[in-house]
Motif scaffolding. Structure first.
Motif, mmCIF file in Angstrom:
data_model
loop_
_atom_site.group_PDB
_atom_site.id
_atom_site.type_symbol
_atom_site.label_atom_id
_atom_site.label_comp_id
_atom_site.label_asym_id
_atom_site.label_seq_id
_atom_site.Cartn_x
_atom_site.Cartn_y
_atom_site.Cartn_z
ATOM 1 N N LEU A 39 0.841 -1.195 0.000
ATOM 2 C CA LEU A 39 0.000 0.000 0.000
ATOM 3 C C LEU A 39 0.874 1.241 0.000
ATOM 4 N N VAL A 40 0.574 2.173 -0.878
ATOM 5 C CA VAL A 40 1.229 3.477 -0.874
ATOM 6 C C VAL A 40 0.141 4.483 -0.512
ATOM 7 N N SER A 52 -5.792 12.220 -1.625
ATOM 8 C CA SER A 52 -4.796 13.110 -1.043
ATOM 9 C C SER A 52 -4.090 13.895 -2.138
ATOM 10 N N ASN A 53 -3.446 15.017 -1.754
ATOM 11 C CA ASN A 53 -2.785 15.834 -2.777
ATOM 12 C C ASN A 53 -1.407 15.314 -3.159
ATOM 13 N N LYS A 54 -0.888 14.283 -2.462
ATOM 14 C CA LYS A 54 0.340 13.632 -2.915
ATOM 15 C C LYS A 54 0.475 12.276 -2.227
ATOM 16 N N PHE A 55 1.236 11.382 -2.878
ATOM 17 C CA PHE A 55 1.481 10.051 -2.338
ATOM 18 C C PHE A 55 2.913 9.953 -1.845
ATOM 19 N N GLU A 56 3.114 9.090 -0.872
ATOM 20 C CA GLU A 56 4.430 8.883 -0.267
ATOM 21 C C GLU A 56 5.400 8.326 -1.301
ATOM 22 N N SER A 57 6.557 8.979 -1.454
ATOM 23 C CA SER A 57 7.517 8.544 -2.468
ATOM 24 C C SER A 57 8.650 7.710 -1.879
ATOM 25 N N GLU A 58 8.548 7.364 -0.601
ATOM 26 C CA GLU A 58 9.571 6.525 0.019
ATOM 27 C C GLU A 58 9.437 5.099 -0.517
ATOM 28 N N PHE A 59 10.561 4.516 -0.893
ATOM 29 C CA PHE A 59 10.572 3.189 -1.504
ATOM 30 C C PHE A 59 10.222 2.121 -0.466
ATOM 31 N N PRO A 60 9.155 1.322 -0.690
ATOM 32 C CA PRO A 60 8.790 0.270 0.258
ATOM 33 C C PRO A 60 9.779 -0.904 0.202
ATOM 34 N N ARG A 143 -2.663 -0.161 -9.018
ATOM 35 C CA ARG A 143 -4.022 0.335 -9.211
ATOM 36 C C ARG A 143 -4.418 1.251 -8.063
ATOM 37 N N LEU A 144 -5.376 2.105 -8.324
ATOM 38 C CA LEU A 144 -5.918 3.001 -7.309
ATOM 39 C C LEU A 144 -7.040 2.260 -6.606
ATOM 40 N N SER A 145 -6.978 2.223 -5.281
ATOM 41 C CA SER A 145 -7.956 1.443 -4.522
ATOM 42 C C SER A 145 -8.509 2.278 -3.377
ATOM 43 N N LYS A 146 -9.771 2.065 -3.074
ATOM 44 C CA LYS A 146 -10.426 2.771 -1.979
ATOM 45 C C LYS A 146 -10.310 1.903 -0.732
ATOM 46 N N VAL A 158 -5.723 4.823 -2.047
ATOM 47 C CA VAL A 158 -4.324 4.433 -1.928
ATOM 48 C C VAL A 158 -3.900 3.782 -3.240
ATOM 49 N N ILE A 159 -2.591 3.760 -3.470
ATOM 50 C CA ILE A 159 -2.068 3.010 -4.608
ATOM 51 C C ILE A 159 -1.737 1.627 -4.095
ATOM 52 N N LEU A 160 -2.339 0.628 -4.698
ATOM 53 C CA LEU A 160 -2.153 -0.760 -4.305
ATOM 54 C C LEU A 160 -1.253 -1.420 -5.342
ATOM 55 N N ILE A 161 -0.123 -1.957 -4.893
ATOM 56 C CA ILE A 161 0.819 -2.634 -5.792
ATOM 57 C C ILE A 161 0.698 -4.122 -5.518
#
Length: 173
Positions: A39-40, A52-60, A143-146, A158-161
Motif C-alpha cells: 500500500l502506498v 490526497s494531494n500527494k502520495f508517499e515517495s519513500e521506496f517500500p 491500481r488506485l484502490s479505496k 491508496v495506490i495498491l501494488i
C-alpha cells in the motif's frame, strides 16, 4: 438427427466447463502463494473526497529486488504531478461549493464531484500506462484502490501494488 447434434453439443459444453474449472483452480492456487500487496498511502495535507494531494515517495522494502527505486520514484512523481495539476482546482471549487451550498441546496458541490472523478480516472489511466510500459513485465500491477483509513472511519484512495503470479511455463497444456 437433431437429437444427436444436441448430445454432442452438451458433451463439448461439459468439457469446456471442466477445463474452465481446472483453469480457475490453478489460478487460485497461484494467487494463494502471492505475497501481500504493498500500500502506498497519501501523505499530503489536503484531501478532497478521499484523494490526497500527494502520495508517499519513500521506496517500500517489500519491493526490493522487484523494481528499481528510481523507477518507483518516477512513477510516484508522475502520479503526484497529475495531482498537483488537478487538485488545487478541485479545492477552489469545493470552497466555492461550500459557500454557496445553502443557496443551491447542495447542487453547487456537483462540479467538485465531477472534477474529483475526472482526477481519479486520469490517475487510473496513468497507472494503466505504467503497468503496460513496465510493471506487468516485472509481475507487478499498480491500481488506485479505496480503503478505510487507519485513524478514523473515513475512506481514502491508496495506490495498491499487487504481485502477479508467475505462470509456470513448464506445465503442459
Amino acid at each position: 438427427m437433431m437429437e444427436d447434434f444436441d448430445e454432442i453439443y452438451e458433451e463439448e459444453e461439459e468439457e469446456d466447463e471442466e477445463e474452465e474449472d481446472e483453469q480457475r483452480a490453478a489460478e487460485e492456487q497461484l494467487l494463494r502463494y502471492a505475497p501481500e500487496p504493498v500500500l502506498v498511502r497519501g501523505s499530503g495535507r489536503v484531501t478532497v473526497f478521499g484523494l490526497s494531494n500527494k502520495f508517499e515517495s519513500e521506496f517500500p522494502s517489500a519491493l526490493t529486488g522487484k523494481v528499481a527505486p528510481e523507477e518507483f520514484k518516477a512513477s510516484i512523481n508522475r502520479v503526484n504531478g497529475c495531482l498537483r495539476k488537478t487538485l488545487p482546482v478541485n479545492v477552489r471549487w469545493l470552497l466555492c461549493g461550500c459557500l454557496c451550498c445553502c443557496c443551491t441546496l447542495g447542487f453547487s458541490l456537483w462540479p467538485v464531484i465531477c472534477l474529483s472523478k475526472r482526477t481519479r480516472r486520469s490517475i487510473e489511466k496513468l497507472l494503466e500506462w505504467e503497468n503496460s510500459r513496465l510493471y506487468h513485465k516485472l509481475c507487478l500491477h499498480w491500481r488506485l484502490s479505496k480503503r478505510k483509513c487507519e485513524t478514523n472511519n473515513m475512506m481514502e484512495y491508496v495506490i495498491l501494488i499487487e504481485f502477479l503470479p508467475k505462470i509456470p511455463i513448464f506445465r503442459p497444456d
